[in-house]
Design a protein around this motif. Structure first.
Motif, PDB file in Angstrom:
ATOM      1  N   LEU A  97       0.816  -1.215   0.000  1.00  0.00           N
ATOM      2  CA  LEU A  97       0.000   0.000   0.000  1.00  0.00           C
ATOM      3  C   LEU A  97       0.850   1.265   0.000  1.00  0.00           C
ATOM      4  N   GLY A  98       2.176   1.119  -0.026  1.00  0.00           N
ATOM      5  CA  GLY A  98       3.029   2.280  -0.201  1.00  0.00           C
ATOM      6  C   GLY A  98       4.011   2.581   0.901  1.00  0.00           C
ATOM      7  N   ALA A  99       3.985   1.863   2.020  1.00  0.00           N
ATOM      8  CA  ALA A  99       4.921   2.136   3.110  1.00  0.00           C
ATOM      9  C   ALA A  99       6.360   1.994   2.621  1.00  0.00           C
ATOM     10  N   ALA A 100       7.238   2.863   3.153  1.00  0.00           N
ATOM     11  CA  ALA A 100       8.647   2.833   2.749  1.00  0.00           C
ATOM     12  C   ALA A 100       9.378   1.650   3.360  1.00  0.00           C
ATOM     13  N   HIS A 101       9.034   1.327   4.617  1.00  0.00           N
ATOM     14  CA  HIS A 101       9.732   0.249   5.330  1.00  0.00           C
ATOM     15  C   HIS A 101       8.847  -0.232   6.471  1.00  0.00           C
ATOM     16  N   ASP A 107       7.798 -15.926  17.723  1.00  0.00           N
ATOM     17  CA  ASP A 107       7.900 -17.263  17.142  1.00  0.00           C
ATOM     18  C   ASP A 107       8.859 -17.259  15.950  1.00  0.00           C
ATOM     19  N   PRO A 108       9.964 -18.008  16.019  1.00  0.00           N
ATOM     20  CA  PRO A 108      10.888 -18.061  14.880  1.00  0.00           C
ATOM     21  C   PRO A 108      10.223 -18.549  13.596  1.00  0.00           C
ATOM     22  N   GLN A 109       9.213 -19.430  13.720  1.00  0.00           N
ATOM     23  CA  GLN A 109       8.512 -19.892  12.520  1.00  0.00           C
ATOM     24  C   GLN A 109       7.745 -18.751  11.870  1.00  0.00           C
ATOM     25  N   ALA A 110       7.213 -17.841  12.681  1.00  0.00           N
ATOM     26  CA  ALA A 110       6.528 -16.675  12.132  1.00  0.00           C
ATOM     27  C   ALA A 110       7.509 -15.781  11.391  1.00  0.00           C
ATOM     28  N   ILE A 111       8.692 -15.601  11.946  1.00  0.00           N
ATOM     29  CA  ILE A 111       9.715 -14.790  11.278  1.00  0.00           C
ATOM     30  C   ILE A 111      10.044 -15.387   9.913  1.00  0.00           C
ATOM     31  N   GLU A 112      10.205 -16.705   9.856  1.00  0.00           N
ATOM     32  CA  GLU A 112      10.524 -17.362   8.595  1.00  0.00           C
ATOM     33  C   GLU A 112       9.356 -17.268   7.609  1.00  0.00           C
ATOM     34  N   SER A 113       8.133 -17.439   8.101  1.00  0.00           N
ATOM     35  CA  SER A 113       6.961 -17.324   7.240  1.00  0.00           C
ATOM     36  C   SER A 113       6.839 -15.917   6.668  1.00  0.00           C
ATOM     37  N   SER A 114       7.048 -14.897   7.520  1.00  0.00           N
ATOM     38  CA  SER A 114       7.010 -13.509   7.044  1.00  0.00           C
ATOM     39  C   SER A 114       8.069 -13.273   5.980  1.00  0.00           C
ATOM     40  N   ARG A 115       9.261 -13.819   6.212  1.00  0.00           N
ATOM     41  CA  ARG A 115      10.355 -13.631   5.250  1.00  0.00           C
ATOM     42  C   ARG A 115      10.018 -14.256   3.897  1.00  0.00           C
ATOM     43  N   GLU A 116       9.464 -15.483   3.911  1.00  0.00           N
ATOM     44  CA  GLU A 116       9.121 -16.158   2.667  1.00  0.00           C
ATOM     45  C   GLU A 116       8.004 -15.420   1.937  1.00  0.00           C
ATOM     46  N   ASN A 117       6.992 -14.958   2.670  1.00  0.00           N
ATOM     47  CA  ASN A 117       5.903 -14.233   2.028  1.00  0.00           C
ATOM     48  C   ASN A 117       6.368 -12.892   1.485  1.00  0.00           C
ATOM     49  N   ALA A 118       7.331 -12.253   2.154  1.00  0.00           N
ATOM     50  CA  ALA A 118       7.892 -11.002   1.634  1.00  0.00           C
ATOM     51  C   ALA A 118       8.621 -11.252   0.311  1.00  0.00           C
ATOM     52  N   ARG A 119       9.372 -12.350   0.242  1.00  0.00           N
ATOM     53  CA  ARG A 119      10.045 -12.691  -1.020  1.00  0.00           C
ATOM     54  C   ARG A 119       9.019 -12.945  -2.123  1.00  0.00           C
ATOM     55  N   ARG A 120       7.954 -13.644  -1.767  1.00  0.00           N
ATOM     56  CA  ARG A 120       6.913 -13.962  -2.747  1.00  0.00           C
ATOM     57  C   ARG A 120       6.293 -12.696  -3.319  1.00  0.00           C
ATOM     58  N   ASN A 121       6.222 -11.652  -2.500  1.00  0.00           N
ATOM     59  CA  ASN A 121       5.632 -10.382  -2.924  1.00  0.00           C
ATOM     60  C   ASN A 121       6.667  -9.352  -3.362  1.00  0.00           C
ATOM     61  N   LYS A 122       7.943  -9.786  -3.408  1.00  0.00           N
ATOM     62  CA  LYS A 122       9.044  -8.933  -3.882  1.00  0.00           C
ATOM     63  C   LYS A 122       9.186  -7.646  -3.066  1.00  0.00           C
ATOM     64  N   GLU A 166      10.965  -8.006   0.102  1.00  0.00           N
ATOM     65  CA  GLU A 166      11.855  -8.445   1.184  1.00  0.00           C
ATOM     66  C   GLU A 166      12.891  -7.397   1.551  1.00  0.00           C
ATOM     67  N   ASN A 167      13.258  -6.526   0.599  1.00  0.00           N
ATOM     68  CA  ASN A 167      14.270  -5.507   0.888  1.00  0.00           C
ATOM     69  C   ASN A 167      13.730  -4.365   1.741  1.00  0.00           C
ATOM     70  N   LYS A 168      12.414  -4.315   1.910  1.00  0.00           N
ATOM     71  CA  LYS A 168      11.789  -3.243   2.691  1.00  0.00           C
ATOM     72  C   LYS A 168      11.259  -3.739   4.037  1.00  0.00           C
ATOM     73  N   LEU A 169      11.531  -4.998   4.358  1.00  0.00           N
ATOM     74  CA  LEU A 169      11.005  -5.595   5.587  1.00  0.00           C
ATOM     75  C   LEU A 169      12.152  -6.093   6.455  1.00  0.00           C
ATOM     76  N   SER A 170      12.224  -5.590   7.689  1.00  0.00           N
ATOM     77  CA  SER A 170      13.186  -6.078   8.682  1.00  0.00           C
ATOM     78  C   SER A 170      12.425  -6.889   9.722  1.00  0.00           C
ATOM     79  N   LEU A 171      12.963  -8.037  10.110  1.00  0.00           N
ATOM     80  CA  LEU A 171      12.265  -8.946  11.011  1.00  0.00           C
ATOM     81  C   LEU A 171      13.130  -9.252  12.228  1.00  0.00           C
ATOM     82  N   TYR A 172      12.488  -9.248  13.412  1.00  0.00           N
ATOM     83  CA  TYR A 172      13.220  -9.448  14.656  1.00  0.00           C
ATOM     84  C   TYR A 172      12.416 -10.290  15.639  1.00  0.00           C
ATOM     85  N   LEU A 173      13.109 -11.101  16.403  1.00  0.00           N
ATOM     86  CA  LEU A 173      12.565 -11.632  17.646  1.00  0.00           C
ATOM     87  C   LEU A 173      12.589 -10.498  18.672  1.00  0.00           C
ATOM     88  N   PRO A 174      11.734 -10.547  19.710  1.00  0.00           N
ATOM     89  CA  PRO A 174      11.637  -9.413  20.639  1.00  0.00           C
ATOM     90  C   PRO A 174      12.969  -8.980  21.249  1.00  0.00           C
TER      91      PRO A 174
END
Length: 294
Positions: free
Chosen positions: A179-183, A190-205, A207-215
């Motif tokens: 929807l237009g967010a810069a980052h 959950d580490p599995q959630a981090i991995e799922s988010s990463r894979e879905n970000a790649r699928r939507n191209k 991934e370079n605008k998404l940073s993922l962290y455990l708390p």
């Protein structure tokens, strides 16, 4: 793999004891279902709420001697002396395929569509998020996720910094980016959630605008113009000071994952830091929004 199940009539007084007996006699899983089509709200964390008339279902390997299981249940101290039961075989299905067949593209707000990654987007020119949730929560079908997606669709996100607190499958983070967010910074326990988010970000191209962290790994100086947190009422209250700290002055906040009866109390609590709006509701669930005070 083939399965066999036993269904046992129960009440709210006997259901837990029957569950314990099934577990002790080798059930691979135990499930409670409503015997009278009388829905109840989702239980709160640590709480078990049962219908007045309940069916307890124990799942066993198909090779199990169910006559012996029934005899063992009759001797178990937590079982009612006379219990109605039914033993039945389960059709062996490809449950993952059946779930995939029933996950369809869904529209949220004016522009946003959530589309299973294995289906064609119905509106190619819309804002389409291609999603495969994997082992993480978040397909858009739950009212709390839908409330957050609709809120994001209504915002002006171009160039904005966003935090997705409890990112799950990444559905909200990726929607914000499309929807237009810069980052977007996504945080999940959950580490599995981090991995799922990463894979879905790649699928939507994106991934370079998404940073993922455990708390424990999130930046201590993290601040954003927009924060969305779709978790549960208890953690939303417990983490309120941290969440407030992550939103810059005049920044926007959305909280979901709470039941309608929890909304007013949480709204009052967050008014320490935010100018809060009236809750929005969908089915039994609520979303709170607000603007960070200066």
């Amino acid at each position: 793999m083939a399965w066999i199940q036993i269904r046992i009539d129960a009440t709210h007084e006997t259901a837990e004891g029957i569950s314990d007996a099934l577990s002790e006699t080798g059930a691979l899983s135990v499930t409670f279902i409503d015997a009278k089509d009388d829905p109840i709200l989702e239980p709160l964390p640590g709480e078990t709420r049962l219908w007045g008339e309940t069916i307890v279902i124990g799942l066993f390997d198909a090779l199990t001697d169910m006559d012996m299981v029934v005899e063992q249940l009759k001797l178990w101290p937590t079982m009612p002396k006379d219990f109605n039961h039914k033993v039945e075989a389960l059709e062996d299905k490809d449950w993952e395929r059946e779930w995939m067949d029933n996950f369809h593209p869904m529209q949220f707000g004016r522009r946003l569509w959530i589309c299973p990654s294995w289906r064609e987007a119905p509106e190619p020119d819309a804002v389409n998020v291609l999603l495969d949730p994997g082992l993480a929560f978040g397909t858009g079908t739950h009212p709390t996720t839908a409330l957050c997606l609709e809120w994001l669709d209504g915002l002006e996100l171009n160039g904005k910094q966003v935090v997705d607190f409890g990112c799950g499958s990444g559905i909200l983070a990726i929607a914000a980016l499309k929807l237009g967010a810069a980052h977007v910074t996504g945080i999940d326990i959950d580490p599995q959630a981090i991995e799922s988010s990463r894979e879905n970000a790649r699928r939507n191209k994106v991934e370079n605008k998404l940073s993922l962290y455990l708390p424990d790994d999130q930046p201590s100086d993290l601040k954003a113009e927009i924060l969305v947190a779709n978790i549960l009422a208890g953690p939303l209250k417990e983490l309120a000071p941290l969440i407030a700290e992550r939103v810059q002055a005049a920044g926007k906040l959305a909280l979901s994952g709470l039941l309608q009866e929890q909304a007013d109390e949480l709204k009052t609590y967050y008014e320490q830091w935010f100018e809060m709006d009236e809750p929005a509701h969908k089915e039994d669930w609520s979303r709170l929004t607000g603007i960070r005070k200066s």
